[in-house]
Design a protein around this motif. Structure first.
Motif, PDB file in Angstrom:
ATOM      1  N   SER A   1       0.826  -1.212   0.000  1.00  0.00           N
ATOM      2  CA  SER A   1       0.000   0.000   0.000  1.00  0.00           C
ATOM      3  C   SER A   1       0.859   1.260   0.000  1.00  0.00           C
ATOM      4  CB  SER A   1      -0.960  -0.006   1.190  1.00  0.00           C
ATOM      5  OG  SER A   1      -0.261  -0.052   2.416  1.00  0.00           O
ATOM      6  N   THR A   2       1.966   1.256   0.743  1.00  0.00           N
ATOM      7  CA  THR A   2       2.847   2.424   0.770  1.00  0.00           C
ATOM      8  C   THR A   2       3.484   2.652  -0.592  1.00  0.00           C
ATOM      9  OG1 THR A   2       3.314   2.107   3.121  1.00  0.00           O
ATOM     10  CG2 THR A   2       4.872   3.450   1.864  1.00  0.00           C
ATOM     11  N   THR A   3       3.903   1.583  -1.243  1.00  0.00           N
ATOM     12  CA  THR A   3       4.476   1.690  -2.586  1.00  0.00           C
ATOM     13  C   THR A   3       3.487   2.321  -3.553  1.00  0.00           C
ATOM     14  OG1 THR A   3       5.907  -0.237  -2.245  1.00  0.00           O
ATOM     15  CG2 THR A   3       5.408   0.368  -4.519  1.00  0.00           C
ATOM     16  N   ILE A   4       2.240   1.867  -3.481  1.00  0.00           N
ATOM     17  CA  ILE A   4       1.207   2.404  -4.370  1.00  0.00           C
ATOM     18  C   ILE A   4       0.939   3.870  -4.056  1.00  0.00           C
ATOM     19  CG2 ILE A   4      -1.226   2.240  -4.999  1.00  0.00           C
ATOM     20  CD1 ILE A   4      -0.982  -0.812  -4.438  1.00  0.00           C
ATOM     21  N   GLU A   5       0.798   4.200  -2.786  1.00  0.00           N
ATOM     22  CA  GLU A   5       0.500   5.585  -2.393  1.00  0.00           C
ATOM     23  C   GLU A   5       1.596   6.543  -2.857  1.00  0.00           C
ATOM     24  OE1 GLU A   5       0.091   5.269   1.779  1.00  0.00           O
ATOM     25  OE2 GLU A   5      -1.940   4.432   1.702  1.00  0.00           O
ATOM     26  N   GLU A   6       2.840   6.198  -2.590  1.00  0.00           N
ATOM     27  CA  GLU A   6       3.944   7.074  -2.968  1.00  0.00           C
ATOM     28  C   GLU A   6       4.024   7.223  -4.492  1.00  0.00           C
ATOM     29  OE1 GLU A   6       7.333   5.289  -1.148  1.00  0.00           O
ATOM     30  OE2 GLU A   6       6.934   6.161   0.833  1.00  0.00           O
ATOM     31  N   GLY A   7       3.814   6.120  -5.192  1.00  0.00           N
ATOM     32  CA  GLY A   7       3.886   6.170  -6.648  1.00  0.00           C
ATOM     33  C   GLY A   7       2.774   6.990  -7.259  1.00  0.00           C
ATOM     34  N   LEU A   8       1.554   6.815  -6.766  1.00  0.00           N
ATOM     35  CA  LEU A   8       0.430   7.569  -7.324  1.00  0.00           C
ATOM     36  C   LEU A   8       0.476   9.038  -6.918  1.00  0.00           C
ATOM     37  CD1 LEU A   8      -2.517   5.005  -7.135  1.00  0.00           C
ATOM     38  CD2 LEU A   8      -1.136   5.669  -9.121  1.00  0.00           C
ATOM     39  N   ASP A   9       1.081   9.335  -5.766  1.00  0.00           N
ATOM     40  CA  ASP A   9       1.313  10.743  -5.425  1.00  0.00           C
ATOM     41  C   ASP A   9       2.137  11.408  -6.526  1.00  0.00           C
ATOM     42  OD1 ASP A   9      -0.068  10.887  -3.024  1.00  0.00           O
ATOM     43  OD2 ASP A   9       1.705  10.490  -1.779  1.00  0.00           O
ATOM     44  N   ALA A  10       3.190  10.723  -6.965  1.00  0.00           N
ATOM     45  CA  ALA A  10       4.061  11.281  -7.998  1.00  0.00           C
ATOM     46  C   ALA A  10       3.342  11.383  -9.337  1.00  0.00           C
ATOM     47  CB  ALA A  10       5.322  10.425  -8.130  1.00  0.00           C
ATOM     48  N   VAL A  11       2.585  10.349  -9.692  1.00  0.00           N
ATOM     49  CA  VAL A  11       1.839  10.384 -10.947  1.00  0.00           C
ATOM     50  C   VAL A  11       0.856  11.545 -10.948  1.00  0.00           C
ATOM     51  CG1 VAL A  11       0.115   9.137 -12.324  1.00  0.00           C
ATOM     52  CG2 VAL A  11       2.134   7.940 -11.464  1.00  0.00           C
ATOM     53  N   ASP A  12       0.189  11.731  -9.837  1.00  0.00           N
ATOM     54  CA  ASP A  12      -0.762  12.837  -9.729  1.00  0.00           C
ATOM     55  C   ASP A  12      -0.073  14.175  -9.989  1.00  0.00           C
ATOM     56  OD1 ASP A  12      -3.456  13.839  -8.902  1.00  0.00           O
ATOM     57  OD2 ASP A  12      -2.305  14.727  -7.275  1.00  0.00           O
TER      58      ASP A  12
END
Length: 209
Positions: free
Chosen positions: A131-142
């Motif tokens: 979940s942390t990997t996804i959150e950090e990655g999607l923060d950047a994509v956003d």
């Protein structure tokens, strides 16, 4: 064509969307990831990495890696284009797609999570890793899309970036990630109005469980 995949594989999901947008058909052959069917000798002879998806073309060529497969489909069926012609924008679309496909997805996929379990991490820590990997990655994509008005990731038609973001949002839900990105949810909603995205969803596949 033959598409070797798995209903819940986000990489396979990307390719299914591309096929639908292009109006192309492929026979689906399922390999159950959780049962390790992708590690069987017959499939390893086809794809030595033992990863999904693989696409067998009409002339028998075997293509691996979802982004490479999608760009192949974009070349044999140019409309609708999944990559813009303008070089800078094309590079930005590819960058977002790779941010998902190369930096988020591999670090939270089944193989990595199983390795963490084998190293002795408890299930709570394994799930937190994902979940942390996804959150950090999607923060950047956003943030990468902050200057793009939409409705899709880059403009008024879906691109390679959307094909990666929509399945990753689906995976985020599976891991209980709080979807705190209105921009990403808006492009997902625009995509899900299209039959190609609807028909490619995991629940619509023959091997869905």
């Amino acid at each position: 064509m033959i598409l070797h995949g798995y209903f819940r594989s986000t990489a396979s999901w990307r390719v299914r969307i591309a096929l639908g947008l292009k109006g192309l058909e492929a026979v689906q052959v399922a390999h159950h990831l959780r049962k390790g069917e992708q590690r069987g000798p017959a499939y390893l002879a086809l794809n030595p990495q033992g990863l999904l998806p693989s696409l067998v073309t009409d002339d028998g060529a075997v293509l691996t890696q979802s982004l490479a497969i999608i760009e192949y489909l974009d070349e044999i069926a140019p409309e609708p284009a999944l990559l813009p012609a303008e070089p800078v924008l094309k590079a930005r679309v590819r960058a977002v797609a790779q941010a998902v496909a190369c930096d988020i997805h591999p670090v939270q996929n089944l193989k990595v999570l199983q390795r963490l379990r084998e190293l002795g991490l408890g299930e709570e820590l394994v799930q937190d890793w994902a979940s942390t990997t996804i959150e950090e990655g999607l923060d950047a994509v956003d943030r990468l899309l902050a200057d793009q008005p939409g409705p899709f990731a880059f403009g008024d038609a879906p691109s390679l970036a959307d094909l990666c973001i929509v399945p990753q949002l689906g995976n985020a839900r599976r891991f209980g990630v709080e979807l705190r990105w209105p921009r990403l949810l808006a492009l997902e909603a625009a995509c899900l109005e299209l039959p190609a995205f609807q028909n490619a969803a995991p629940g619509q596949q023959p091997d869905a469980e």
